[in-house]
Write a protein that holds these residues in place. Sequence first.
Motif, PDB file in Angstrom:
ATOM      1  N   ILE A  16     -21.659  43.642  23.407  1.00 52.79           N
ATOM      2  CA  ILE A  16     -21.042  43.932  22.107  1.00 52.79           C
ATOM      3  C   ILE A  16     -21.319  42.797  21.121  1.00 52.79           C
ATOM      4  CG2 ILE A  16     -18.834  44.230  20.916  1.00 52.79           C
ATOM      5  CD1 ILE A  16     -17.794  45.610  23.450  1.00 52.79           C
ATOM      6  N   ALA A  17     -21.259  41.553  21.623  1.00 50.89           N
ATOM      7  CA  ALA A  17     -21.505  40.392  20.763  1.00 50.89           C
ATOM      8  C   ALA A  17     -22.935  40.383  20.239  1.00 50.89           C
ATOM      9  CB  ALA A  17     -21.221  39.111  21.544  1.00 50.89           C
ATOM     10  N   ILE A  18     -23.898  40.777  21.082  1.00 51.08           N
ATOM     11  CA  ILE A  18     -25.297  40.832  20.665  1.00 51.08           C
ATOM     12  C   ILE A  18     -25.479  41.850  19.540  1.00 51.08           C
ATOM     13  CG2 ILE A  18     -27.624  41.496  21.395  1.00 51.08           C
ATOM     14  CD1 ILE A  18     -26.968  40.305  24.137  1.00 51.08           C
ATOM     15  N   VAL A  19     -24.899  43.038  19.729  1.00 49.40           N
ATOM     16  CA  VAL A  19     -24.998  44.089  18.707  1.00 49.40           C
ATOM     17  C   VAL A  19     -24.351  43.616  17.403  1.00 49.40           C
ATOM     18  CG1 VAL A  19     -24.309  46.433  18.089  1.00 49.40           C
ATOM     19  CG2 VAL A  19     -25.068  45.925  20.424  1.00 49.40           C
ATOM     20  N   ALA A  20     -23.198  42.982  17.520  1.00 51.54           N
ATOM     21  CA  ALA A  20     -22.510  42.475  16.326  1.00 51.54           C
ATOM     22  C   ALA A  20     -23.336  41.389  15.644  1.00 51.54           C
ATOM     23  CB  ALA A  20     -21.132  41.926  16.711  1.00 51.54           C
ATOM     24  N   GLY A  21     -23.991  40.541  16.433  1.00 53.26           N
ATOM     25  CA  GLY A  21     -24.835  39.490  15.875  1.00 53.26           C
ATOM     26  C   GLY A  21     -26.017  40.054  15.105  1.00 53.26           C
ATOM     27  N   VAL A  22     -26.655  41.099  15.655  1.00 51.65           N
ATOM     28  CA  VAL A  22     -27.777  41.747  14.973  1.00 51.65           C
ATOM     29  C   VAL A  22     -27.303  42.360  13.655  1.00 51.65           C
ATOM     30  CG1 VAL A  22     -29.445  43.634  15.096  1.00 51.65           C
ATOM     31  CG2 VAL A  22     -29.075  42.173  17.094  1.00 51.65           C
ATOM     32  N   ALA A  23     -26.145  43.013  13.688  1.00 54.93           N
ATOM     33  CA  ALA A  23     -25.617  43.651  12.481  1.00 54.93           C
ATOM     34  C   ALA A  23     -25.299  42.618  11.404  1.00 54.93           C
ATOM     35  CB  ALA A  23     -24.357  44.455  12.829  1.00 54.93           C
ATOM     36  N   LEU A  24     -24.645  41.541  11.799  1.00 53.29           N
ATOM     37  CA  LEU A  24     -24.308  40.508  10.819  1.00 53.29           C
ATOM     38  C   LEU A  24     -25.572  39.862  10.262  1.00 53.29           C
ATOM     39  CD1 LEU A  24     -22.139  38.798   9.415  1.00 53.29           C
ATOM     40  CD2 LEU A  24     -22.265  37.195  11.338  1.00 53.29           C
ATOM     41  N   GLY A  25     -26.541  39.594  11.114  1.00 57.49           N
ATOM     42  CA  GLY A  25     -27.784  38.985  10.659  1.00 57.49           C
ATOM     43  C   GLY A  25     -28.540  39.859   9.689  1.00 57.49           C
ATOM     44  N   HIS A  26     -28.471  41.177   9.898  1.00 60.85           N
ATOM     45  CA  HIS A  26     -29.200  42.109   9.034  1.00 60.85           C
ATOM     46  C   HIS A  26     -28.511  42.313   7.681  1.00 60.85           C
ATOM     47  CE1 HIS A  26     -31.831  45.376   7.908  1.00 60.85           C
ATOM     48  NE2 HIS A  26     -30.795  46.196   7.770  1.00 60.85           N
ATOM     49  N   PHE A  27     -27.182  42.458   7.718  1.00 59.97           N
ATOM     50  CA  PHE A  27     -26.458  42.801   6.493  1.00 59.97           C
ATOM     51  C   PHE A  27     -25.951  41.584   5.720  1.00 59.97           C
ATOM     52  CE2 PHE A  27     -25.945  46.642   9.153  1.00 59.97           C
ATOM     53  CZ  PHE A  27     -26.522  47.572   8.286  1.00 59.97           C
ATOM     54  N   SER A  28     -25.691  40.466   6.413  1.00 58.32           N
ATOM     55  CA  SER A  28     -25.208  39.251   5.735  1.00 58.32           C
ATOM     56  C   SER A  28     -25.938  38.030   6.282  1.00 58.32           C
ATOM     57  CB  SER A  28     -23.696  39.099   5.937  1.00 58.32           C
ATOM     58  OG  SER A  28     -22.995  40.191   5.419  1.00 58.32           O
ATOM     59  N   LEU A 198     -19.286  34.581  22.532  1.00 57.45           N
ATOM     60  CA  LEU A 198     -19.361  33.839  21.272  1.00 57.45           C
ATOM     61  C   LEU A 198     -20.728  33.162  21.127  1.00 57.45           C
ATOM     62  CD1 LEU A 198     -17.857  32.890  18.743  1.00 57.45           C
ATOM     63  CD2 LEU A 198     -17.035  30.923  20.054  1.00 57.45           C
ATOM     64  N   GLY A 199     -21.244  32.608  22.226  1.00 59.81           N
ATOM     65  CA  GLY A 199     -22.567  31.977  22.195  1.00 59.81           C
ATOM     66  C   GLY A 199     -23.662  32.975  21.883  1.00 59.81           C
ATOM     67  N   ALA A 200     -23.600  34.151  22.524  1.00 58.48           N
ATOM     68  CA  ALA A 200     -24.604  35.182  22.279  1.00 58.48           C
ATOM     69  C   ALA A 200     -24.534  35.682  20.838  1.00 58.48           C
ATOM     70  CB  ALA A 200     -24.399  36.346  23.253  1.00 58.48           C
ATOM     71  N   PHE A 201     -23.315  35.842  20.328  1.00 61.66           N
ATOM     72  CA  PHE A 201     -23.135  36.285  18.940  1.00 61.66           C
ATOM     73  C   PHE A 201     -23.738  35.279  17.969  1.00 61.66           C
ATOM     74  CE2 PHE A 201     -20.516  35.871  15.085  1.00 61.66           C
ATOM     75  CZ  PHE A 201     -20.756  37.107  14.502  1.00 61.66           C
ATOM     76  N   GLY A 202     -23.464  34.009  18.189  1.00 61.01           N
ATOM     77  CA  GLY A 202     -23.982  32.980  17.287  1.00 61.01           C
ATOM     78  C   GLY A 202     -25.488  32.893  17.303  1.00 61.01           C
ATOM     79  N   ALA A 203     -26.080  32.929  18.501  1.00 65.57           N
ATOM     80  CA  ALA A 203     -27.537  32.812  18.615  1.00 65.57           C
ATOM     81  C   ALA A 203     -28.245  34.007  17.990  1.00 65.57           C
ATOM     82  CB  ALA A 203     -27.929  32.660  20.083  1.00 65.57           C
ATOM     83  N   MET A 204     -27.746  35.214  18.263  1.00 63.30           N
ATOM     84  CA  MET A 204     -28.402  36.412  17.742  1.00 63.30           C
ATOM     85  C   MET A 204     -28.205  36.532  16.230  1.00 63.30           C
ATOM     86  SD  MET A 204     -30.415  38.774  18.686  1.00 63.30           S
ATOM     87  CE  MET A 204     -30.250  38.737  20.463  1.00 63.30           C
ATOM     88  N   SER A 205     -27.016  36.185  15.742  1.00 60.23           N
ATOM     89  CA  SER A 205     -26.774  36.236  14.289  1.00 60.23           C
ATOM     90  C   SER A 205     -27.743  35.322  13.553  1.00 60.23           C
ATOM     91  CB  SER A 205     -25.332  35.804  13.981  1.00 60.23           C
ATOM     92  OG  SER A 205     -24.405  36.690  14.540  1.00 60.23           O
ATOM     93  N   PHE A 206     -27.886  34.099  14.044  1.00 60.05           N
ATOM     94  CA  PHE A 206     -28.769  33.135  13.392  1.00 60.05           C
ATOM     95  C   PHE A 206     -30.215  33.617  13.388  1.00 60.05           C
ATOM     96  CE2 PHE A 206     -31.791  29.630  13.981  1.00 60.05           C
ATOM     97  CZ  PHE A 206     -31.636  28.975  12.764  1.00 60.05           C
ATOM     98  N   THR A 207     -30.682  34.113  14.525  1.00 64.08           N
ATOM     99  CA  THR A 207     -32.078  34.534  14.634  1.00 64.08           C
ATOM    100  C   THR A 207     -32.410  35.653  13.655  1.00 64.08           C
ATOM    101  OG1 THR A 207     -32.174  33.905  16.970  1.00 64.08           O
ATOM    102  CG2 THR A 207     -33.833  35.456  16.194  1.00 64.08           C
ATOM    103  N   VAL A 208     -31.595  36.705  13.659  1.00 65.12           N
ATOM    104  CA  VAL A 208     -31.857  37.844  12.764  1.00 65.12           C
ATOM    105  C   VAL A 208     -31.620  37.445  11.312  1.00 65.12           C
ATOM    106  CG1 VAL A 208     -31.192  40.205  12.194  1.00 65.12           C
ATOM    107  CG2 VAL A 208     -31.280  39.482  14.584  1.00 65.12           C
ATOM    108  N   GLY A 209     -30.586  36.637  11.055  1.00 67.30           N
ATOM    109  CA  GLY A 209     -30.300  36.232   9.691  1.00 67.30           C
ATOM    110  C   GLY A 209     -31.383  35.359   9.095  1.00 67.30           C
ATOM    111  N   LYS A 210     -31.970  34.478   9.902  1.00 65.85           N
ATOM    112  CA  LYS A 210     -32.982  33.548   9.391  1.00 65.85           C
ATOM    113  C   LYS A 210     -34.342  34.200   9.234  1.00 65.85           C
ATOM    114  CE  LYS A 210     -35.181  29.065  10.358  1.00 65.85           C
ATOM    115  NZ  LYS A 210     -34.961  28.550   9.002  1.00 65.85           N
ATOM    116  N   TYR A 211     -34.756  34.983  10.237  1.00 65.05           N
ATOM    117  CA  TYR A 211     -36.119  35.521  10.231  1.00 65.05           C
ATOM    118  C   TYR A 211     -36.194  36.961   9.754  1.00 65.05           C
ATOM    119  CZ  TYR A 211     -36.955  31.346  13.014  1.00 65.05           C
ATOM    120  OH  TYR A 211     -37.018  30.048  13.452  1.00 65.05           O
ATOM    121  N   GLY A 212     -35.088  37.696   9.859  1.00 64.83           N
ATOM    122  CA  GLY A 212     -35.091  39.076   9.403  1.00 64.83           C
ATOM    123  C   GLY A 212     -35.833  39.994  10.353  1.00 64.83           C
ATOM    124  N   ILE A 213     -35.551  41.282  10.242  1.00 70.02           N
ATOM    125  CA  ILE A 213     -36.209  42.275  11.085  1.00 70.02           C
ATOM    126  C   ILE A 213     -37.416  42.876  10.364  1.00 70.02           C
ATOM    127  CG2 ILE A 213     -35.942  44.496  12.253  1.00 70.02           C
ATOM    128  CD1 ILE A 213     -33.029  43.803  12.722  1.00 70.02           C
TER     129      ILE A 213
END
Length: 425
Positions: A16-28, A198-213
């Motif tokens: 769930i944290a991974i999915v949430a991280g991808v969503a946050l990275g994409h939209f914010s 929390l660690g998975a959420f942070g790592a995935m959010s940063f990756t998608v947010g910084k580099y984009g899909i």
Amino acid sequence: MVSTRASKSLYIQVLIAIVAGVALGHFSPDIATLMQPFGEGFVKLVKMMIAPIIFITVVVGIGKLTDTAEVGRIGLKAIVYFEILTTIAMLIGLVVGHLVRPGIGMNVDPATLDARAVAKYTTAPHLGVADFLLNIIPDTIVGAFAKGDILPVLFFAVLFGVGVANIGERGKVMLHVLEEVNNALFAVITIIMRVAPLGAFGAMSFTVGKYGIGALANLGILMVCFYLTCALFIFLVMAGVMRLAGLRLWPLLRYLREEFFIVLGTSSSEAALPSLMAKLEGLGCARPLVGLVVPLGYAFNLDGTSIYFTMAITFIAQALNIPLSWGDYVLILGVLLLTSKGAAAVTGGGFITLAATLSTLSGKVPVTGIVLVLAIDRFMSEARAITNLFGNSVATIFVARWEGQLNVELARRVLAGEAVPAPAE
């Protein structure tokens, strides 16, 4: 070890944290990039436990052996297995890269490549064979633990374990104390794993947010090709190895689902190392063997990284419209068999290894070509880490069966879904 119910709850939370991280990275993306400390903090928490756990596990295991020559035999068998499997991985990467040709059509002019973007990799010294072997010997005992390097810690642990075994009855008190310390360390790991989501959420959010899909569309073919090749290696090659060991692959993958999601979220196979060692012991692999083979595998058995190396090199050559002969492929394979062994020993080792390998091709493929894969390396690291994780799991099981230190019946019961027993003391 955590209970089966707690384990199931944890991997669902991580997913769930991974999915949430991808969503946050994409939209914010601006907010998502601020989540990086959560991912880095979790990985650091786990890494601080790796050195002491490896040290105590190996010392206790070797200290209980009556035949210290067994240590050398297990290590030799593990190295032989690693060399064979990583060679197969490199060959598969070369063949797929040659047949699919993901770089064709990019038509990149070598003169337009930014050498400054890869300067820290092309100018960094790659460890030669002699340097790599010397670096296994720590400057000081404390330094080995302070740096957290696996091989120096393992080297000292083997020597210390042999020393404890040689003092006979006097060493039993020390072994008992170390076993209790080991139990306490795994209790700490259980606490750390609670913050894995929390660690998975942070790592995935940063990756998608910084580099984009969307920005990765032009390099998507290489990414898809690499992911599929890793899957091919896991479900064909590793499945065959598991059959030779008398077990099946899919139940093992299901058994390691918690570690899978942790690695997927953090892009670090080391994040799952302590819990992986505990699970392999619970599966019926002897503790001393697990303590030797798993840390060795994290340095020498990088199957996913091996596939990445050969596919990246063929991709770069194709993108620059540089034809490679089968003689060039043989040279690439031969060089990588040596250079790849130091990839885990230094920060950015993957790119340094790529740079060192390309520099051996008589200037045929410019070293600056690695800038073409910089943009997607972070996204490909998940597949590398997951393949490395499963590769080392299968390697440990196979070497344990080869050495006669695998309780096959226990392994079959555990993989069938029965309650995981505590590792034997």
